[in-house]
Design a protein around this motif. Structure first.
Motif, short mmCIF file in Angstrom:
data_model
loop_
_atom_site.label_atom_id
_atom_site.label_comp_id
_atom_site.label_asym_id
_atom_site.label_seq_id
_atom_site.Cartn_x
_atom_site.Cartn_y
_atom_site.Cartn_z
N ALA A 1 0.83 -1.21 0.00
CA ALA A 1 0.00 0.00 0.00
C ALA A 1 0.86 1.26 0.00
CB ALA A 1 -0.93 -0.01 1.21
N GLN A 2 1.96 1.24 0.78
CA GLN A 2 2.85 2.40 0.79
C GLN A 2 3.49 2.62 -0.57
OE1 GLN A 2 5.55 2.50 4.17
NE2 GLN A 2 4.14 1.29 5.39
N LYS A 3 3.86 1.54 -1.26
CA LYS A 3 4.43 1.68 -2.60
C LYS A 3 3.40 2.25 -3.57
CE LYS A 3 7.89 -2.00 -2.28
NZ LYS A 3 8.34 -3.31 -2.82
N VAL A 4 2.14 1.80 -3.43
CA VAL A 4 1.08 2.31 -4.32
C VAL A 4 0.93 3.82 -4.15
CG1 VAL A 4 -1.40 2.29 -4.74
CG2 VAL A 4 -0.16 0.14 -4.47
N PHE A 5 0.91 4.30 -2.91
CA PHE A 5 0.80 5.74 -2.67
C PHE A 5 2.03 6.50 -3.19
CE2 PHE A 5 -2.25 4.62 0.85
CZ PHE A 5 -3.33 5.26 0.28
N ASN A 6 3.21 5.88 -3.08
CA ASN A 6 4.43 6.56 -3.53
C ASN A 6 4.50 6.71 -5.05
OD1 ASN A 6 5.35 6.84 -0.91
ND2 ASN A 6 6.51 4.92 -0.93
N TYR A 7 3.95 5.72 -5.79
CA TYR A 7 4.09 5.73 -7.25
C TYR A 7 2.82 6.17 -7.98
CZ TYR A 7 8.44 3.17 -6.49
OH TYR A 7 9.69 2.81 -6.08
N ALA A 8 1.73 6.40 -7.27
CA ALA A 8 0.48 6.83 -7.93
C ALA A 8 0.64 8.24 -8.48
CB ALA A 8 -0.69 6.74 -6.96
N LYS A 9 0.21 8.45 -9.71
CA LYS A 9 0.34 9.76 -10.34
C LYS A 9 -0.62 10.79 -9.75
CE LYS A 9 1.90 7.87 -14.77
NZ LYS A 9 1.63 7.78 -16.23
N CYS A 10 -1.75 10.32 -9.20
CA CYS A 10 -2.74 11.26 -8.68
C CYS A 10 -2.39 11.78 -7.30
CB CYS A 10 -4.13 10.61 -8.65
SG CYS A 10 -4.22 9.14 -7.59
N VAL A 11 -1.42 11.17 -6.63
CA VAL A 11 -1.03 11.59 -5.28
C VAL A 11 0.08 12.62 -5.41
CG1 VAL A 11 -0.16 10.86 -3.05
CG2 VAL A 11 -1.66 9.35 -4.34
N LYS A 12 -0.13 13.79 -4.85
CA LYS A 12 0.85 14.86 -4.90
C LYS A 12 1.43 15.09 -3.50
CE LYS A 12 -1.11 17.39 -8.82
NZ LYS A 12 -1.64 18.70 -9.29
N THR A 13 2.75 15.25 -3.47
CA THR A 13 3.44 15.55 -2.22
C THR A 13 4.09 16.91 -2.35
OG1 THR A 13 3.91 13.19 -1.90
CG2 THR A 13 5.16 14.75 -0.56
N PRO A 14 3.49 17.96 -1.79
CA PRO A 14 4.05 19.31 -1.94
C PRO A 14 5.38 19.45 -1.21
CG PRO A 14 2.23 19.33 -0.38
CD PRO A 14 2.27 17.95 -0.98
N GLY A 15 6.23 20.30 -1.75
CA GLY A 15 7.52 20.55 -1.13
C GLY A 15 7.41 21.39 0.12
N PRO A 16 8.54 21.56 0.82
CA PRO A 16 8.52 22.34 2.07
C PRO A 16 8.06 23.78 1.88
CG PRO A 16 10.57 21.09 1.84
CD PRO A 16 9.87 21.00 0.53
N SER A 17 8.40 24.38 0.73
CA SER A 17 8.04 25.78 0.50
C SER A 17 6.72 25.94 -0.24
CB SER A 17 9.15 26.48 -0.29
OG SER A 17 9.34 25.82 -1.54
N SER A 18 6.07 24.82 -0.58
CA SER A 18 4.82 24.90 -1.35
C SER A 18 3.67 25.31 -0.45
CB SER A 18 4.53 23.55 -2.00
OG SER A 18 3.28 23.58 -2.68
N ARG B 1 2.56 6.47 9.79
CA ARG B 1 2.41 7.77 10.42
C ARG B 1 3.33 8.81 9.80
NH1 ARG B 1 1.97 6.23 16.90
NH2 ARG B 1 -0.11 5.27 16.79
N GLU B 2 4.57 8.42 9.48
CA GLU B 2 5.49 9.36 8.86
C GLU B 2 5.04 9.78 7.47
OE1 GLU B 2 9.26 7.46 8.93
OE2 GLU B 2 9.63 7.87 11.06
N ASN B 3 4.35 8.88 6.76
CA ASN B 3 3.84 9.19 5.42
C ASN B 3 2.39 9.69 5.44
OD1 ASN B 3 6.03 8.22 3.43
ND2 ASN B 3 5.83 6.50 4.84
N ASN B 4 1.86 9.98 6.65
CA ASN B 4 0.50 10.51 6.80
C ASN B 4 -0.55 9.60 6.18
OD1 ASN B 4 1.36 12.85 8.18
ND2 ASN B 4 1.87 13.83 6.23
N ILE B 5 -0.41 8.29 6.42
CA ILE B 5 -1.38 7.30 5.93
C ILE B 5 -2.23 6.84 7.11
CG2 ILE B 5 -1.70 5.07 4.81
CD1 ILE B 5 0.98 5.45 3.44
#
Length: 706
Positions: A216-233, A275-279
């Motif tokens: 499940a963690q790999k799916v969230f990491n590689y899914a195109k629809c999931v966005k992880t904003p940067g620190p300054s975003s 928890r670290e990946n907010n899942i």
């Protein structure tokens, strides 16, 4: 405190008091502490343990309608996996419809991952895909690599028809013999054989749930629809949730040492990584064989998130004879959908009491939730004719004289007031700040008025719900509850100024205490003086005493009795018909009959209050019927005689030469229309049509003369 109970709607982020100049698209949401989220992604984890495919669960299912037209419910035996697939299938359909109606959440992803799969399923296919076949010889498995113990059944993407059709093939459906069958049997395809289960556990293999969570963690990491904003975003992060559907309350196996090792690894490694990946991790308990209760205390209470816990008793209809009862698939689906919805709000603002500018106090922190959203059918989209892809419209401002693109900062804005008055965006922002009594978002309490003075005809916009947020400011709940109880005792409502965004304009609102034991308030928008429409005294009618008494009797007999107002409202019939048609075309289903709850039951009304309705109708005064004056029509002969006879103009040599030298296309549209008008031809249409028409007329005249 959850203002909507378990069933909080996704659209509560919409700002009912916004001024239409929102900075974003309103796709975000917030948690209990006020942190905003972007898209909402849900990943289903289906346990492929062999017990998940045993049909031992008594389930309620609807039969076809009988002679009386009503569908009856019957009991049938289904497997826990059938329940999980049905829940995911219905959630997908609901999600697709919500996105289409609200035009929000278009980036929300939904996926399905199977865990605990048979790693030797490739060999099983080679042996003929027989569930009873065994690999007695080691030579048969030589050269065959073991497959992963997980399988991504549905890719984590925004839901579409492909998702629904994939799960639809895994659901049992009626066949020609009157029984049930599936186009795709997940048990034969992925589940381990029952004879191999003990051997796997004796080897001390890793916990199957651990493998599923890592997948499940790999799916969230590689899914195109999931966005992880940067620190300054400035963009909010996406919400990620995993829902485990299983009938095993203890996923650990082996001896005591192996179980202790697996539990330690699951709690320290897997749970920490989530928890670290907010899942957020949740479990949907499915029935166990033999009516044994699903015990969350064994493992899942410690492993999963603390909120959104669904007890398995909530999914059963208790029988009159006692016992475990019958599983209600509708309850499973409803419980999951209620729990899967995040706690959404559109704003978190402080309630500022009088004298707030002189005190350095954060105020009582409030969360604001939208209460109503008007839904509509999906918007039309433009599709490229050759590529068959949806097109994106890009608007550019172009200078007519030079053809150059005009940038946004080069535009000048004007307001029409006896001429053009220059009004720049910076000037508008400055005026907004000057009209607000505060610089940041907040709700300023201005005073109180008696409840009898609360206007009922001048209320504007939609209402909202305000509850306390103790996570942001301690003691907010107690302070707001005390304020509410005092207002209820004094029978008053509060008047305040609400600013939901620093870049918006504030509005006058009324804070009305809710009639319950919570600390909630209804936030109702009040009009300014310029917004109230005056009603002329002549527009107000009067009724005699007999009409009033008849109306009272009719109202007393036809008053609807219900406790939950929202639950008694009918569904939108237009949307039900529209989406019924779309689903029948997309999913290849026959178009079923749609139940229209909004239609008036005239027979029931006549039976309940027929005499009162007739009495009220008889007491009303008769309407004045306007007398229509007969129009005098002219005799057809006189009209024809008055109309002069049309005579065509002779085609000049100039027009004939234009025809010979193919110069008719060089004429202007005005010249062509004048020529055609003289010939009695139609003068409408584009210039090309006028040229063709003029050419045809001249050609026919030349041919006639020759």
């Amino acid at each position: 405190m959850d203002p909507f109970g378990d069933d909080e709607p996704d659209w509560a982020t919409d700002d009912p008091f916004g001024d239409g100049e929102a900075d974003g698209e309103g796709e975000g949401a917030t948690d209990g502490a006020g942190a905003r989220y972007g898209a909402e992604h849900i990943l289903f984890l289906f346990d492929c343990d062999p017990s998940m495919f045993d049909k031992y669960v008594p389930c309620l299912a609807e039969e076809n309608a009988g002679e009386d037209g009503e569908a009856e419910q019957k009991e049938e035996m289904v497997s826990p996996m059938d329940v999980a697939v049905e829940a995911a299938h219905r959630y997908l359909r609901t999600k697709i419809r919500d996105i289409a109606e609200t035009r929000g959440g278009k980036r929300d992803g939904v996926g399905v991952v199977l865990y605990g799969c048979d790693p030797n399923r490739a060999m099983r296919k080679k042996d003929g895909d027989s569930p009873t076949s065994t690999m007695s010889s080691g030579e048969d498995s030589e050269g065959m690599e073991e497959l992963p113990a997980t399988h991504e059944l549905l890719e984590l993407t925004p839901p579409g028809i492909e998702h629904v059709l994939c799960l639809q093939d895994c659901r049992p459906h009626d066949d020609n013999t009157g029984g049930k069958k599936k186009w795709r049997d997940l048990g034969k395809e992925f589940a381990r054989r029952k004879g191999e289960k003990d051997a796997v556990e004796e080897e001390g293999a890793v916990c199957t749930l651990e493998q599923g969570m890592k997948a499940a963690q790999k799916v969230f990491n590689y899914a195109k629809c999931v966005k992880t904003p940067g620190p300054s975003s400035k963009d909010p992060p996406d919400s990620k949730s995993v829902w485990i559907f299983t009938n095993r309350d203890d996923p650990l196996h082996g001896d005591d040492d192996q179980r202790t090792h697996q539990r330690t690894k699951m709690m320290r490694t897997v749970r920490t990584d989530c928890r670290e990946n907010n899942i957020a991790v949740h479990v949907m308990p499915l029935p166990k064989e033999g009516g044994v209760k699903f015990d969350r205390e064994l493992f899942y209470n410690e492993f999963t998130s603390r909120d959104n816990r669904v007890e398995d008793e909530e999914n059963f209809v208790q029988s009159e004879e006692g016992g475990g009862g019958v599983l209600d698939v509708e309850a499973i689906v409803n419980n999951f959908q209620m729990s899967a919805r995040r706690k959404r709000k559109y704003a978190t603002v402080p309630l500022l009491l009088p004298g707030w500018k002189q005190r350095d106090s954060p105020g009582i922190m409030l969360d604001l939730f939208g209460m109503v959203q008007v839904r509509s059918k999906p918007a039309k989209v433009s599709v490229h004719q050759e590529k068959n892809r949806m097109t994106n419209r890009v608007t550019k401002r172009v200078n007519k004289e030079t053809g150059e693109v005009v940038e946004k900062e080069d535009l000048h804005h004007f307001a029409e007031l006896c001429g053009r008055v220059s009004v720049q965006p910076a000037t508008i922002a400055k005026m907004k700040r000057a009209s607000n009594s505060m610089e940041e978002a907040g709700l300023v309490l201005l005073g109180f008025r008696p409840m009898r003075l609360l206007p009922t005809t001048d209320l504007m916009a939609r209402s909202a719900l305000a509850i306390s947020n103790n996570a942001r400011v301690r003691g907010s709940g107690k302070a707001l509850y005390n304020l509410k109880q005092s207002m209820v005792k004094k029978k008053v409502f509060a008047v305040g100024e609400l600013l939901t965004r620093a870049s918006a304009t504030s509005r006058m609102i009324a804070m009305v205490p809710k009639n319950d034991e919570t600390d909630g308030f209804l936030i109702i928008s009040l009009p300014y003086k310029e917004d109230v429409r005056a009603v002329a005294q002549s527009d107000i009618g009067y009724a005699d005493r007999s009409s009033v008494d008849s109306a009272k009797e009719m109202i007393a007999k036809s008053t609807l009795q219900f406790e939950d107002f929202a639950g008694s409202l009918p569904a939108n019939p237009w949307l039900k018909h529209f989406f019924g048609y779309l689903e029948s075309v997309s999913l290849g289903r026959p178009l079923g009959e749609v139940e229209d709850d909004a239609k008036m039951d005239a027979e029931m009304m006549r039976k309940t209050a027929g005499e009162e309705i007739s009495s009220f109708s008889m007491s009303l005064p008769e309407d004045d019927v306007p007398v229509k004056k007969e129009r005098k029509r002219k005799a057809p002969g006189a009209a024809a005689a008055a109309k002069p006879e049309f005579t065509k103009e002779a085609i000049s040599e100039r027009w004939q030469n234009r025809f010979k030298f193919d110069e008719i296309g060089d004429c202007t549209a005005t010249e062509l229309k004048e020529f055609l008008k003289g010939q009695g031809e139609r003068v409408g249409g584009k210039k090309g049509d006028l040229v063709d028409r003029a050419t045809r007329v001249i050609q026919a005249e030349i041919f006639r003369k020759s």
